[in-house]
Design a protein around this motif. Sequence first.
Motif, PDB file in Angstrom:
ATOM      1  N   LEU A   1     -12.098  -8.626  -3.228  1.00 54.32           N
ATOM      2  CA  LEU A   1     -13.499  -8.981  -3.053  1.00 54.32           C
ATOM      3  C   LEU A   1     -14.292  -7.799  -2.515  1.00 54.32           C
ATOM      4  N   GLY A   2     -15.579  -7.753  -2.944  1.00 51.05           N
ATOM      5  CA  GLY A   2     -16.519  -6.794  -2.395  1.00 51.05           C
ATOM      6  C   GLY A   2     -16.307  -5.383  -2.888  1.00 51.05           C
ATOM      7  N   PRO A   3     -17.237  -4.494  -2.525  1.00 50.70           N
ATOM      8  CA  PRO A   3     -17.141  -3.087  -2.973  1.00 50.70           C
ATOM      9  C   PRO A   3     -15.942  -2.354  -2.397  1.00 50.70           C
ATOM     10  N   GLU A   4     -15.377  -2.873  -1.293  1.00 51.33           N
ATOM     11  CA  GLU A   4     -14.190  -2.237  -0.720  1.00 51.33           C
ATOM     12  C   GLU A   4     -12.912  -2.747  -1.368  1.00 51.33           C
ATOM     13  N   PHE A   5     -13.038  -3.761  -2.238  1.00 49.92           N
ATOM     14  CA  PHE A   5     -11.882  -4.365  -2.903  1.00 49.92           C
ATOM     15  C   PHE A   5     -10.843  -4.828  -1.871  1.00 49.92           C
ATOM     16  N   ALA A   6     -11.319  -5.668  -0.945  1.00 56.19           N
ATOM     17  CA  ALA A   6     -10.425  -6.218   0.067  1.00 56.19           C
ATOM     18  C   ALA A   6      -9.578  -7.325  -0.560  1.00 56.19           C
ATOM     19  N   PHE A   7      -8.274  -7.301  -0.278  1.00 58.04           N
ATOM     20  CA  PHE A   7      -7.362  -8.291  -0.844  1.00 58.04           C
ATOM     21  C   PHE A   7      -7.583  -9.634  -0.157  1.00 58.04           C
ATOM     22  N   TYR A   8      -8.091 -10.602  -0.937  1.00 55.68           N
ATOM     23  CA  TYR A   8      -8.199 -11.982  -0.454  1.00 55.68           C
ATOM     24  C   TYR A   8      -6.895 -12.734  -0.713  1.00 55.68           C
ATOM     25  N   LEU A   9      -6.211 -12.355  -1.785  1.00 50.85           N
ATOM     26  CA  LEU A   9      -4.966 -13.023  -2.156  1.00 50.85           C
ATOM     27  C   LEU A   9      -4.134 -12.064  -2.994  1.00 50.85           C
ATOM     28  N   ALA A  10      -2.824 -12.086  -2.782  1.00 52.29           N
ATOM     29  CA  ALA A  10      -1.884 -11.332  -3.619  1.00 52.29           C
ATOM     30  C   ALA A  10      -0.565 -12.091  -3.612  1.00 52.29           C
ATOM     31  N   ASN A  11      -0.095 -12.542  -4.782  1.00 51.59           N
ATOM     32  CA  ASN A  11       1.115 -13.350  -4.809  1.00 51.59           C
ATOM     33  C   ASN A  11       2.357 -12.474  -4.607  1.00 51.59           C
ATOM     34  N   GLN A  12       3.483 -13.150  -4.394  1.00 60.82           N
ATOM     35  CA  GLN A  12       4.716 -12.434  -4.078  1.00 60.82           C
ATOM     36  C   GLN A  12       5.150 -11.550  -5.229  1.00 60.82           C
ATOM     37  N   ARG A  13       4.916 -12.021  -6.456  1.00 60.16           N
ATOM     38  CA  ARG A  13       5.308 -11.224  -7.626  1.00 60.16           C
ATOM     39  C   ARG A  13       4.546  -9.901  -7.643  1.00 60.16           C
ATOM     40  N   PHE A  14       3.258  -9.936  -7.292  1.00 61.91           N
ATOM     41  CA  PHE A  14       2.442  -8.710  -7.251  1.00 61.91           C
ATOM     42  C   PHE A  14       2.998  -7.757  -6.192  1.00 61.91           C
ATOM     43  N   CYS A  15       3.339  -8.297  -5.019  1.00 63.55           N
ATOM     44  CA  CYS A  15       3.862  -7.444  -3.949  1.00 63.55           C
ATOM     45  C   CYS A  15       5.207  -6.832  -4.343  1.00 63.55           C
ATOM     46  N   ASP A  16       6.076  -7.642  -4.964  1.00 62.10           N
ATOM     47  CA  ASP A  16       7.379  -7.118  -5.372  1.00 62.10           C
ATOM     48  C   ASP A  16       7.246  -6.036  -6.435  1.00 62.10           C
ATOM     49  N   MET A  17       6.345  -6.234  -7.389  1.00 62.39           N
ATOM     50  CA  MET A  17       6.190  -5.263  -8.477  1.00 62.39           C
ATOM     51  C   MET A  17       5.661  -3.930  -7.961  1.00 62.39           C
ATOM     52  N   THR A  18       4.846  -3.978  -6.907  1.00 55.89           N
ATOM     53  CA  THR A  18       4.212  -2.756  -6.406  1.00 55.89           C
ATOM     54  C   THR A  18       4.873  -2.220  -5.138  1.00 55.89           C
TER      55      THR A  18
END
Length: 695
Positions: free
Chosen positions: A340-357
């Motif tokens: 969200l927002g111009p700073e691209f603050a993470f409002y949500l990130a699922n476990q699959r996204f965290c594991d992949m990165t």
Amino acid sequence: MLDEVASFIDDGLRCGGTGIVIATAEHRAELERRLAGFGAPKGTSRHTGRLECLDADETLSQFMIEGWPDATRFEQTVGRLVRAAAASGGAVHAFGEMVAVLCAQGRYEAALRLEELWNDLAKEARFALFCAYPWKLFRTAEHSAAFGKVCSAHDHAGPCHAHAAEPAADPARRILELEQQAIALQSEIARRRAAELALAERERELAEFLDNAAEGIHRVDADGTILWANNAELKLLGYRWEHYIGRPITDFHADRAVIDDILARLKMGETLNDVPARLRRQDGGIRHVLISTNGCFEDGELRYTRCFTRDASERYQRDEALTQRDRMLTHAPVGAALVLGPEFAFYLANQRFCDMTHRGPLEGSTFQHAFPELAGTELDAQLRRVLETGEPYAAEEARLPIDNGEGLEERFFQVGLQPLTGADGQVQGVILVLVDVGEHVRLRLSLENAQAAREAVLAELTASGRAKDEFLAMLGHELRNPLSPIVSAVELMRIKGDGRTQREQEVIRRQLSHLVRLVDDLLDISRVNSGRIELHIEHIALDDMLGKAAEMVRPLLGQRCHQFSLEVEPGISLRGDAVRLAQAFSNLLTNAARYTPPGGRVRLVARSDGPEHVRVCVEDNGVGIPADILPRIFDLFFQGKRGIDRAEGGLGVGLALVQYIVSLHGGEVAAHSAGQGGGSEFAVRLPLAGPADDA
């Protein structure tokens, strides 16, 4: 006193006039509250008039010089304000406590001077002035003279009924007070009546305001019984007045625990704001609402509660949709995140996204802080573009350098960026979806490498095949050259009639014939592979063409003592190359003769097959064709199992030539056999010559 002043100022405001209040801070605040309209800004009247409020001490300081009122400065401050109000039209009602402030300071003479300045102003501007003095300022006999002068400076004077005067020790003062009370009594009665009318009007306005308010409002007794509800409340739930009022509020709450908690907190004196609840409608439906409420207490006991009910169905649906969106992203089988927002603050990130990165929980951190290695990459630029333009972005194979804790690792992702818009249509954030396609990329690269290797092998095989074809063509010509003089020599030997070598000549002639046929087949295959076979199309009679084919094979049939029969339906004509067709059918007959034992049977049958085709069959009762090799019988150079003497001969090109020649004529050929020892049948289906062909 404040009731009387409020009524006095209110009378001027109601007729569109001006109200001027010059009072102490405490009295000014209370009068502003009483004169303020429902929902109107502080300091404004609920009527069409204009209210001016000034502080008594601050106003005095503007025209007092060394403790004495200055007429010029009084005119510049108070006089200018009153004159402007009078000039605007309408009544001017003013309330002043400046004289009382001066008396409280012991400056009675200054107070009387100020009264004179008010009276002088009244000679030039029309207004009504209400002054108030506390009784405590005139408690002693020595203040009687000042009291009399104050009273004489006004049209009339009277006490406030809220405060009873103490008995006066001086009979003259008591008589004056009684006279003042008598004079004020009639005025007080009139004011009281006006106040009662104003109060009734205000109550009517208040009742109308509450009944027709846009939000639902209801009042609940301390025991939970509904005492009153406005029209918006009844309409919200679909009830009539008699079906709603007098019933327990718990009857209308779908969640008993929620209303019990609300009632308990209200009894403890809490004020509740926007408490979500579910109410039952008259039609059985459920309405999602937000409740704001507090209680009215007397002597520490709850008398009733004031409740405001706001329809929150749209908000509930929106919140439910957002919850489902977040749940879907959280449990998605692909990596999904919401920034969200111009700073691209993470409002949500699922476990699959965290594991992949190779990241831990990302909620609350910014994209730049979480992924410094991606700054300046295509993904970083596209995130900003999607936020600015609202246009989605997709990439099938985005190459991203991901820090895995031990260094940068090149990863491949399928990337999807979708804009997230708010209720106002503005882009608030971006939904980021990642699919790991690293294995797919590796497989594709492996396939590409394999394809390149295959193409290289294919090119090599093509070159090898071309060299083979060139070799076969050269071999055919080289073999053909010595065969011609050998055939001529054998023919000369036959003409000379040397009977001693007749048997040897027959062997040589038979083997030469077989060798010539092999060489011709090689040359034909060379022409087929190079695409150099040309057809000389003409109108041909089927019986003549098949007769020539049979004649070409008769020596072989006679040599093997075969029973040969030719059955051709008369009158059938074709369009084609008679020589090549005769070659094809002679190959089929030769094949049948070779694989049929001596004394066997060979048949050539031709009949119409529908109005547009003819079917020509070569049948034998020879060795047959095994089922496992039947599908490959027309392949080039294919040969079945042979005896060690290779008695049947051949290079495996005859049937391939047959199929090629038949296909050039728009026909098809098929082989059938009952298996080993069951004989075989080769059926050729060719198109007939039509009227257009004849023309």
